[in-house]
Design an enzyme around this catalytic site. Sequence first.
Site, mmCIF file in Angstrom:
data_model
loop_
_atom_site.group_PDB
_atom_site.id
_atom_site.type_symbol
_atom_site.label_atom_id
_atom_site.label_comp_id
_atom_site.label_asym_id
_atom_site.label_seq_id
_atom_site.Cartn_x
_atom_site.Cartn_y
_atom_site.Cartn_z
ATOM 1 N N HIS A 198 0.871 -1.168 0.000
ATOM 2 C CA HIS A 198 0.000 0.000 0.000
ATOM 3 C C HIS A 198 0.911 1.223 0.000
ATOM 4 C CE1 HIS A 198 -3.433 -2.531 1.880
ATOM 5 N NE2 HIS A 198 -3.534 -2.492 0.565
ATOM 6 N N GLU A 250 1.663 3.446 3.032
ATOM 7 C CA GLU A 250 2.146 2.789 4.236
ATOM 8 C C GLU A 250 3.650 2.583 4.047
ATOM 9 O OE1 GLU A 250 -0.398 -0.635 4.756
ATOM 10 O OE2 GLU A 250 -2.199 0.612 4.581
ATOM 11 N N HIS A 285 3.013 -3.668 6.364
ATOM 12 C CA HIS A 285 1.971 -2.658 6.177
ATOM 13 C C HIS A 285 2.047 -1.620 7.299
ATOM 14 C CE1 HIS A 285 -0.763 -4.603 3.040
ATOM 15 N NE2 HIS A 285 0.222 -5.469 3.207
ATOM 16 N N GLU A 302 1.760 -5.273 10.607
ATOM 17 C CA GLU A 302 1.283 -3.892 10.729
ATOM 18 C C GLU A 302 2.252 -3.188 11.673
ATOM 19 O OE1 GLU A 302 -1.249 -2.532 9.153
ATOM 20 O OE2 GLU A 302 -2.190 -4.322 8.270
#
Length: 460
Positions: free
Chosen positions: A87, A90, A213, A307
């Site tokens: 992404h 990110e 991410h 994440e």
Amino acid sequence: MRILFTAVLLLCAHCAADNVVDFSHHNNTMLAAVLQKIHNKCPEVSRLYTLSESSVRGVPLYVLEFSDNPGRHELMEPEMKLIANMHGNEVLGRELLLHLADHLCTQFLAGDQDTISLIRSTRIHILPSMNPDGWQIATNNGGGKDYLIGRNNAADVDLNRDFPDLDRLVYNGAPVNNHLMQNLKIDYPIQPETEALIKLILDNPFVLSANMHGGDLVANYPYDKSMGNSPTEYSSSPDDATFRDLAVVYASNHPRMSNPATPGCETAENEFAKQGGITNGAAWYSVPGGMQDFNYLGSNDFEITLELGCDKYPATESLKQEWEDNKQSLIEFMWATHMGIKGVVTDSLTHKGIAGAVVHVRNITRVGRAERRNLDIDHDVTSARAGDYWRLITSGEYEILVQAEGYEPQGKLVSVPEGRHQEAVVLNFALAPAAEYSAYPDTDSTPEEMYMNYMNEYNP
């Protein structure tokens, strides 16, 4: 090879002092230049290459490989990959992977024995940016201040929803849940970045990988798509225990990810930290067409999603601390590539490797004084072109069954110890050619049925 390593260390000890990556956000041109500098600094143990496809806007997707024999797969040496910036907005993973590459090179040249051992025993592929167009869009529009601008690629497609939905095949009753791309045709126009990753995944014998991410702080593991209609339903894979261990490796070595005192991104309490900093992907929210599950169901690769923080585009002044917080987690995760067993499957007569042999695992670890689990892990891996295989499993006792077309199946028992910074347990198989491959009573059986027949005979 030891002589070469010693010569390299003596020759290059003087050049190990300075890192080539500063703590800033690197644009696409700078990113390529940094990777080239790192490769130039460590040419004996690195290779810089680009994937088969470029981004929508034509930006190459650069990968820096580390290995004691760069550019070649070595027998029984596992391969792993780290990917960031899928992404585009990110961005922390993108910077962390640049620093990781620099760290590996610098520590190797400095003679750090742990780094030397890691590079000798592992082939590591580092892709800092899968979505350079999205990064540029996010950066041009306020430096990532908007939560969505730049997330998708230049064609406005979310790359983490663009992979073939192999979960659907498994949930609809596919007879096996591995290597599902073998008989599947992609019937929709995929993005070039997705196509490049599919080719990378299917063309290399990856064992482990992580997709980095941002937007929360947690290590996320398969399945990523819910089995039922609920958008938040724990959907465990056959390797749930192994995936949980892999996620814990990263989260437990991060000072904040597994710390209950760390506040959540939207609330004071951090539910993920209470769970050890890990979560099943589908239990969090369902993701169809994601890269994580594609790796697991389309190849031998076990992938988790990291994440890395609440702020998708962190400020420059925070990057140094972010690197310090993630460095040990990245190192320990790379070593996790050696968790479990590995070996070579050969023909007992010719001693040549057998490609495509199926490796099945049954967990027989004792759970009491006498009781065994006796559980089949219904996710098989297959041997690579030269017959070598790798199977990530947690510590315990296992029964390993290997079968290949035209050969008698063979089973062995193995004990896998707790390990840290050491190579996997070696378990080789020499298969005897079958006198008659159609010796089974039901000659019309599929390979899967033949396999289950043997399992029933082998373990009544």
